[in-house]
Scaffold this motif. Sequence first.
Motif, short mmCIF file in Angstrom:
data_model
loop_
_atom_site.label_atom_id
_atom_site.label_comp_id
_atom_site.label_asym_id
_atom_site.label_seq_id
_atom_site.Cartn_x
_atom_site.Cartn_y
_atom_site.Cartn_z
N GLY A 141 0.82 -1.22 0.00
CA GLY A 141 0.00 0.00 0.00
C GLY A 141 0.85 1.26 0.00
O GLY A 141 0.55 2.24 -0.70
N GLN A 142 1.93 1.25 0.76
CA GLN A 142 2.84 2.40 0.79
C GLN A 142 3.49 2.61 -0.58
O GLN A 142 3.65 3.74 -1.03
CB GLN A 142 3.93 2.20 1.85
N GLY A 143 3.85 1.49 -1.21
CA GLY A 143 4.44 1.58 -2.55
C GLY A 143 3.48 2.19 -3.56
O GLY A 143 3.88 3.02 -4.39
N LEU A 144 2.22 1.80 -3.48
CA LEU A 144 1.21 2.38 -4.37
C LEU A 144 1.02 3.86 -4.09
O LEU A 144 0.88 4.66 -5.01
CB LEU A 144 -0.11 1.62 -4.23
N TYR A 145 1.01 4.23 -2.82
CA TYR A 145 0.89 5.63 -2.44
C TYR A 145 2.05 6.44 -3.01
O TYR A 145 1.86 7.50 -3.60
CB TYR A 145 0.85 5.76 -0.90
N ILE A 146 3.25 5.93 -2.86
CA ILE A 146 4.45 6.62 -3.36
C ILE A 146 4.43 6.69 -4.88
O ILE A 146 4.76 7.72 -5.47
CB ILE A 146 5.74 5.92 -2.85
N ALA A 147 4.03 5.59 -5.54
CA ALA A 147 4.01 5.55 -7.00
C ALA A 147 3.10 6.62 -7.59
O ALA A 147 3.40 7.18 -8.65
CB ALA A 147 3.58 4.17 -7.48
N LYS A 148 2.00 6.93 -6.92
CA LYS A 148 1.07 7.93 -7.43
C LYS A 148 1.54 9.36 -7.16
O LYS A 148 1.12 10.28 -7.84
CB LYS A 148 -0.31 7.75 -6.77
#
Length: 154
Positions: A141-148
């Motif tokens: 979830g953190q990775g998705l947050y950062i990716a956006k």
Amino acid sequence: FATLVLIVCCAAQMLHHRIKHKTFQPTSTITFLAVLCLGGATLLFHDQSFIMWKPTLVYAIFSVLLVGSHWFGEKTIIEYLLGSKITLAKIHWHTLNVSWAAFFVFLAALNSYVVYAYDIDTWVNFKLFGCLGLTLLFILGQGLYIAKRGAINE
């Protein structure tokens, strides 16, 4: 025995880095000190209850340190650890930092519940599979947050 091996491996890692780079890496030093203190206490006490409650203490300490980093220093702990690799706006660093703090509070509460409500075998399975699974999902979830919201620095 595993705790002793962990302490020795952390010490070896620090010494290797010191010999190779002529300096100590701050994150490795902090990790070693934490492993030495908590692992040393584990070896000293040899108490099942201490071993089961220790993650609650560690998660609570992590949470306090993460929240405290909002008021001390120019960067939050998460920005300090990842800032050289990822570019994010200040608000997003704060959001990540707070979300990690909240996640550690959640894990501390969950560990406390499992320690109190279940036997040692259930706790071991929870610690091994439950905490690992939850952490991996949280990191995703953190990775998705950062990716956006961010950019990877090369």
